[in-house]
Design an enzyme around this catalytic site. Structure first.
Site, PDB file in Angstrom:
ATOM      1  N   CYS A 191       0.907  -1.203  -0.098  1.00  0.00           N
ATOM      2  CA  CYS A 191      -0.095  -0.050  -0.025  1.00  0.00           C
ATOM      3  C   CYS A 191       0.712   1.411   0.007  1.00  0.00           C
ATOM      4  O   CYS A 191       1.909   1.415   0.449  1.00  0.00           O
ATOM      5  CB  CYS A 191      -0.698  -0.101   1.202  1.00  0.00           C
ATOM      6  SG  CYS A 191      -1.878  -1.377   1.468  1.00  0.00           S
ATOM      7  N   ARG A 248       1.704   1.579  -6.003  1.00  0.00           N
ATOM      8  CA  ARG A 248       1.884   0.791  -4.995  1.00  0.00           C
ATOM      9  C   ARG A 248       0.799  -0.198  -4.702  1.00  0.00           C
ATOM     10  O   ARG A 248       0.854  -1.053  -4.160  1.00  0.00           O
ATOM     11  CB  ARG A 248       2.541   1.434  -3.605  1.00  0.00           C
ATOM     12  CG  ARG A 248       3.910   2.038  -3.746  1.00  0.00           C
ATOM     13  CD  ARG A 248       4.212   2.621  -2.543  1.00  0.00           C
ATOM     14  NE  ARG A 248       4.412   1.671  -1.538  1.00  0.00           N
ATOM     15  CZ  ARG A 248       5.528   1.040  -1.054  1.00  0.00           C
ATOM     16  NH1 ARG A 248       6.727   1.680  -1.274  1.00  0.00           N
ATOM     17  NH2 ARG A 248       5.605   0.159  -0.126  1.00  0.00           N
ATOM     18  N   TRP A 295      -3.806  -1.884  -1.515  1.00  0.00           N
ATOM     19  CA  TRP A 295      -3.673  -3.218  -2.251  1.00  0.00           C
ATOM     20  C   TRP A 295      -4.167  -4.333  -1.057  1.00  0.00           C
ATOM     21  O   TRP A 295      -3.458  -4.413  -0.173  1.00  0.00           O
ATOM     22  CB  TRP A 295      -2.190  -3.484  -2.455  1.00  0.00           C
ATOM     23  CG  TRP A 295      -1.991  -4.910  -3.351  1.00  0.00           C
ATOM     24  CD1 TRP A 295      -2.114  -4.697  -4.843  1.00  0.00           C
ATOM     25  CD2 TRP A 295      -1.893  -6.212  -3.000  1.00  0.00           C
ATOM     26  NE1 TRP A 295      -2.058  -6.127  -5.119  1.00  0.00           N
ATOM     27  CE2 TRP A 295      -1.966  -7.034  -4.009  1.00  0.00           C
ATOM     28  CE3 TRP A 295      -1.541  -6.847  -1.755  1.00  0.00           C
ATOM     29  CZ2 TRP A 295      -1.412  -8.304  -3.847  1.00  0.00           C
ATOM     30  CZ3 TRP A 295      -1.221  -8.027  -1.466  1.00  0.00           C
ATOM     31  CH2 TRP A 295      -1.368  -8.747  -2.669  1.00  0.00           C
ATOM     32  N   ASN A 337       0.086  -0.089   6.340  1.00  0.00           N
ATOM     33  CA  ASN A 337       0.796  -1.181   5.205  1.00  0.00           C
ATOM     34  C   ASN A 337       1.406  -2.260   5.904  1.00  0.00           C
ATOM     35  O   ASN A 337       2.235  -1.921   6.752  1.00  0.00           O
ATOM     36  CB  ASN A 337       1.791  -0.350   4.290  1.00  0.00           C
ATOM     37  CG  ASN A 337       2.721  -1.244   3.281  1.00  0.00           C
ATOM     38  OD1 ASN A 337       1.842  -2.311   2.898  1.00  0.00           O
ATOM     39  ND2 ASN A 337       3.697  -0.690   2.803  1.00  0.00           N
ATOM     40  N   GLY A 338       0.976  -3.594   5.534  1.00  0.00           N
ATOM     41  CA  GLY A 338       1.428  -4.708   6.345  1.00  0.00           C
ATOM     42  C   GLY A 338       0.355  -5.628   6.537  1.00  0.00           C
ATOM     43  O   GLY A 338      -0.736  -5.604   6.121  1.00  0.00           O
ATOM     44  N   GLU A 394      11.147 -14.085 -18.602  1.00  0.00           N
ATOM     45  CA  GLU A 394      10.884 -12.997 -18.447  1.00  0.00           C
ATOM     46  C   GLU A 394       9.972 -12.281 -19.612  1.00  0.00           C
ATOM     47  O   GLU A 394       8.991 -11.634 -19.353  1.00  0.00           O
ATOM     48  CB  GLU A 394      12.312 -11.905 -18.728  1.00  0.00           C
ATOM     49  CG  GLU A 394      12.175 -10.564 -18.779  1.00  0.00           C
ATOM     50  CD  GLU A 394      11.337  -9.964 -17.338  1.00  0.00           C
ATOM     51  OE1 GLU A 394      11.235 -10.873 -16.384  1.00  0.00           O
ATOM     52  OE2 GLU A 394      11.102  -8.980 -17.398  1.00  0.00           O
ATOM     53  N   LYS A 426       5.999 -10.900 -18.674  1.00  0.00           N
ATOM     54  CA  LYS A 426       5.533  -9.615 -19.162  1.00  0.00           C
ATOM     55  C   LYS A 426       4.223  -9.738 -19.596  1.00  0.00           C
ATOM     56  O   LYS A 426       3.223  -8.945 -19.348  1.00  0.00           O
ATOM     57  CB  LYS A 426       6.629  -8.942 -20.117  1.00  0.00           C
ATOM     58  CG  LYS A 426       7.812  -8.484 -19.516  1.00  0.00           C
ATOM     59  CD  LYS A 426       7.618  -7.198 -18.629  1.00  0.00           C
ATOM     60  CE  LYS A 426       7.638  -7.515 -17.068  1.00  0.00           C
ATOM     61  NZ  LYS A 426       9.038  -7.642 -16.455  1.00  0.00           N
ATOM     62  N   GLU A 463       1.445 -10.663 -17.024  1.00  0.00           N
ATOM     63  CA  GLU A 463       1.341  -9.475 -16.102  1.00  0.00           C
ATOM     64  C   GLU A 463       0.392  -8.279 -16.768  1.00  0.00           C
ATOM     65  O   GLU A 463      -0.548  -8.012 -16.050  1.00  0.00           O
ATOM     66  CB  GLU A 463       2.551  -9.094 -15.727  1.00  0.00           C
ATOM     67  CG  GLU A 463       2.713  -8.218 -14.571  1.00  0.00           C
ATOM     68  CD  GLU A 463       4.224  -7.808 -14.294  1.00  0.00           C
ATOM     69  OE1 GLU A 463       5.119  -7.895 -15.296  1.00  0.00           O
ATOM     70  OE2 GLU A 463       4.569  -7.127 -13.052  1.00  0.00           O
ATOM     71  N   HIS A 522       9.359 -33.247 -24.815  1.00  0.00           N
ATOM     72  CA  HIS A 522       9.098 -34.043 -23.566  1.00  0.00           C
ATOM     73  C   HIS A 522       7.707 -33.529 -23.123  1.00  0.00           C
ATOM     74  O   HIS A 522       7.445 -33.889 -21.754  1.00  0.00           O
ATOM     75  CB  HIS A 522      10.015 -33.519 -22.471  1.00  0.00           C
ATOM     76  CG  HIS A 522      11.476 -34.369 -22.871  1.00  0.00           C
ATOM     77  ND1 HIS A 522      11.773 -35.662 -22.918  1.00  0.00           N
ATOM     78  CD2 HIS A 522      12.491 -33.566 -23.508  1.00  0.00           C
ATOM     79  CE1 HIS A 522      13.112 -35.550 -23.544  1.00  0.00           C
ATOM     80  NE2 HIS A 522      13.379 -34.536 -23.840  1.00  0.00           N
ATOM     81  N   LYS A 577       3.354  -2.397  -7.232  1.00  0.00           N
ATOM     82  CA  LYS A 577       4.633  -2.540  -7.652  1.00  0.00           C
ATOM     83  C   LYS A 577       5.662  -3.316  -6.702  1.00  0.00           C
ATOM     84  O   LYS A 577       6.777  -3.893  -7.141  1.00  0.00           O
ATOM     85  CB  LYS A 577       5.126  -0.849  -7.673  1.00  0.00           C
ATOM     86  CG  LYS A 577       6.421  -0.637  -8.140  1.00  0.00           C
ATOM     87  CD  LYS A 577       6.776  -1.130  -9.653  1.00  0.00           C
ATOM     88  CE  LYS A 577       8.109  -1.002 -10.207  1.00  0.00           C
ATOM     89  NZ  LYS A 577       8.267  -1.586 -11.188  1.00  0.00           N
TER      90      LYS A 577
HETATM   91  O1  M6R Z   1      11.258  -4.519  -6.500  1.00  0.00           O
HETATM   92  P1  M6R Z   1      11.794  -5.869  -6.807  1.00  0.00           P
HETATM   93  O2  M6R Z   1      12.752  -6.024  -7.912  1.00  0.00           O
HETATM   94  O3  M6R Z   1      12.493  -6.690  -5.554  1.00  0.00           O
HETATM   95  O4  M6R Z   1      10.350  -6.698  -7.351  1.00  0.00           O
HETATM   96  C1  M6R Z   1      10.552  -8.002  -7.512  1.00  0.00           C
HETATM   97  C2  M6R Z   1       9.191  -8.364  -8.082  1.00  0.00           C
HETATM   98  O5  M6R Z   1       8.005  -8.324  -7.460  1.00  0.00           O
HETATM   99  C3  M6R Z   1       8.805  -7.826  -9.456  1.00  0.00           C
HETATM  100  O6  M6R Z   1      10.164  -7.974 -10.512  1.00  0.00           O
HETATM  101  C4  M6R Z   1       7.619  -8.481 -10.238  1.00  0.00           C
HETATM  102  O7  M6R Z   1       7.803  -9.401 -10.769  1.00  0.00           O
HETATM  103  C5  M6R Z   1       7.466  -7.230 -11.373  1.00  0.00           C
HETATM  104  N1  M6R Z   1       6.008  -6.672 -11.449  1.00  0.00           N
HETATM  105  C6  M6R Z   1       7.672  -7.988 -12.921  1.00  0.00           C
HETATM  106  O8  M6R Z   1       7.516  -7.251 -13.884  1.00  0.00           O
END
Ligand code: M6R
Length: 609
Positions: A2, A27, A73, A99-100, A482, A486, A489, A505, A604
């Site tokens: 958050c 966030r 969040w 937050n937590g 990766e 993307k 996500e 396989h 984020k």
């Molecule tokens: O801030 P960080 O690099 O530690 O974050 C790690 C992951 O949460 C972050 O890379 C997440 O996978 C991204 N949203 C991917 O695009």
């Protein structure tokens, strides 16, 4: 996860809070709220959904110079107005933003309900408001009431509290969730990260776990729950922290993708040593002599940072000939890992606040291991806790999908690989080759970016697929991972990455004309073998998008679409190919009308477990 912002000073609080929430919306963005001290009352406004819903309720109309705001969040309870923060005590005297996760919230709720407290939300956080209110009846002041409450709760918190009867006073506390205090002239701010502070002040102070701070416009007093009063340390924010505008771009993700020539140049800036064909890494805090004793390297991170770590492991093994592996930080920390004296642990994180990466770092350090960090946010928790490291200097990354931070992570890991290699067996000549390749990287990224329109038309061909495979062999497998992440996500398309060699396989059973495969295909020793796999996909009428630097007529025959990337050192394909894959995912998501900056269910910075 958050976002938290609070203000006390001489200006009207509400506009500052709303500006802070806009900067923090990445966030968490499922609901938001503000509360302002208005004469001797607390006036709160909350709204479910994006921040515009709160803005439509005109929070600026609440007058007062002390207040706080929150963007949520959801962890406990759905994204409704009732569950949005701030939460207030039943008599409206105390408000909190949190937050937590409060782990013993259920027991505390039952106890408070039995005492007659009426709960208005399903959140774990609400107990804090009621507990602090109850403590205020016996404590001398708000600071004591908060400290007493924190002693009975279990869990993590970044917390700010306001009491209608203590004008212009905020109390903030931290355990596991970041809290940073901005110090201005006759005004103070509190935030969950520095992005919300940089437009007001460059002077900040980070709370440490267990700290509780009393904040007024004139200053702050910090108390550690364990050791009593402590003198807060202040630091100056990085000059790039305030750069959070979108410029002429329609969203942050596209802006950040296009910023990569500059962000990479910053990561590499001043670090390439062409005289000795090595690199300079001032902040490592480990001497070359100590690094000679290192026998293996372990890289940890979450999500994209983990995938960058997988690429880093390939680079370190091939350039430094050191046994290297990468593992998700959350898995590592829960398997009671063996920590060894001659292993170098590398934790990778953009935010430096990811809960599991921090917890893994602490576990290693508790067992006597040495940890260096690769981190973007200067002064973040991770940056402060590691023994040394490399700052990425990628600049603020706002879009939830990591793009420029990923390429700067890979570039930083390449720097580390060259450094470790050159104090071992990597020859000056081989060192010089990768240094030249690193130097060329920003301009080559510009070349990939110039194909954005072509990549958009490739994306248009696959946007209607229900699912996609991403493949790559050996060092190209993490690129596929990766690329798939993307697409999942931001486009909400199912995407699965697997090593090309695994095709026969199992995955081949799913190949038909409706199942596109995106192949990361570097022109390396495995090219022929990978082309054979493409032929097997093509024989089952599977559409193939190839991202490659190879000019091979066989690829032309097999691929439905080819995206060409420039030639580079074998170690650096992840950077150039990932930029093409970022554009691919972006254009698919954009064509499908998705909100690329704030994908559903995500946030984020994952500061909870
Ligand atoms: O801030 P960080 O690099 O530690 O974050 C790690 C992951 O949460 C972050 O890379 C997440 O996978 C991204 N949203 C991917 O695009």
């Amino acid at each position: 996860m958050c976002g938290i912002i609070a203000y006390t000073g001489t200006q009207q609080a509400a506009p500052i809070l709303m500006d802070g929430l806009r900067r923090l919306a990445y966030r968490g963005y499922d609901s938001a709220g503000v509360v302002v001290q208005n004469r001797s009352k607390l006036k709160a406004l909350r709204a479910a959904g994006k921040l515009e819903n709160l803005a439509a309720r005109k929070p600026e109309s609440i007058k007062g110079t002390c207040g706080m705001g929150h963007t949520r969040w959801a962890t406990h309870g759905e994204a409704t107005e009732a569950n949005a923060h701030p939460h207030l005590s039943n008599d409206q005297r105390v408000a909190i933003i949190h937050n937590g996760i409060i782990e013993n919230a259920d027991q505390l709720r039952t106890r408070l309900s039995n005492e007659g407290v009426e709960f208005l939300s399903e959140t774990d956080s609400e107990v804090l408001a009621h507990l602090i209110r109850r403590e205020l009846d016996s404590a001398e002041n708000l600071l004591d009431a908060v400290c007493n409450t924190l002693k009975i709760i279990q869990g993590t918190y970044g917390l700010v509290v306001i009491d209608s009867e203590q004008p212009n006073t905020l109390v903030a506390a931290r355990a596991g969730s970041p809290v940073v205090i901005g110090i201005g002239e006759n005004e103070m701010l509190v935030a969950s990260d520095t992005t919300a502070l940089a437009s007001h002040t460059r002077e900040v102070s980070h709370l440490l776990d267990g700290d509780v701070a009393l904040i007024t416009p004139k200053g702050m007093q910090v108390r550690s729950l364990d050791t009593g009063l402590r003198e807060p340390q202040t630091t100056q924010l990085d000059e790039h922290t305030a750069e959070t505008g979108r410029g002429e771009f329609p969203n942050y993700m596209l802006k950040e993708i296009f910023e990569q020539p500059e962000s990479l140049a910053r990561t590499l800036g001043g670090r390439l040593d062409k005289r000795f064909n090595t690199v300079r890494l001032g902040g490592l805090n480990v001497s070359a002599r100590e690094l000679l004793d290192v026998r293996a390297v372990k890289i940890l991170g979450c999500g994209t940072a983990y995938y960058a770590g997988l690429s880093g492991a390939h680079m370190i093994e091939s350039l430094a000939r050191l046994s290297t592996s990468a593992e998700p930080a959350a898995e590592f920390r829960y398997r009671n890992p063996v920590i060894e004296r001659d292993v170098l642990y590398v934790v990778v994180s953009q935010s430096g606040e990811t809960f599991d990466t921090l917890a893994a770092t602490r576990e290693i350090q508790r067992k006597g291991g040495q940890v260096i960090g690769i981190n973007n946010v200067v002064g973040s928790s991770l940056a402060r806790e590691v023994d040394g490291g490399i700052y990425m200097h990628a600049g603020p990354e706002i879009s939830v999908a990591s793009t420029k931070a990923y390429t700067s992570m890979v570039a930083s890991l390449a720097l580390l690989a060259v450094y470790l290699g050159r104090i071992r067996d990597l020859s000056p000549e081989a060192g010089g080759q990768i240094i030249s390749a690193l130097e060329a990287l920003p301009a080559q990224v510009t070349e990939v970016l110039s194909q954005s329109e072509e990549i958009a038309s490739v994306a248009a061909q696959v946007q209607n697929a229900k699912s996609a495979f991403f493949i790559g062999r050996a060092a190209a497998h993490p690129i596929a991972l990766e690329g798939a992440l993307k697409l999942k996500e931001i486009a909400y398309l199912h995407a699965e990455a697997y090593p090309t060699s695994e095709l026969k396989h199992g995955p081949l059973a799913l190949i038909d004309e409706n199942m596109p495969t995106v192949a990361a295909l570097p022109n390396d020793d495995l090219l022929d073998k990978s082309i054979s796999s493409l032929a097997e996909i093509n024989a089952r009428r599977g559409p193939i998008v190839v991202i490659t630097n190879a000019n091979d007529p066989r690829i032309e025959k097999l691929a439905s679409h080819i995206v060409r990337v420039p030639d580079t050192h074998d170690a650096l394909h992840p950077v150039l190919m990932a930029v093409a894959l970022q554009l691919f995912a972006y254009h698919v998501a954009n064509a499908l009308g998705k909100d690329v900056d704030q994908p559903r269910n995500l946030a984020k910075s994952v500061t909870v477990e």
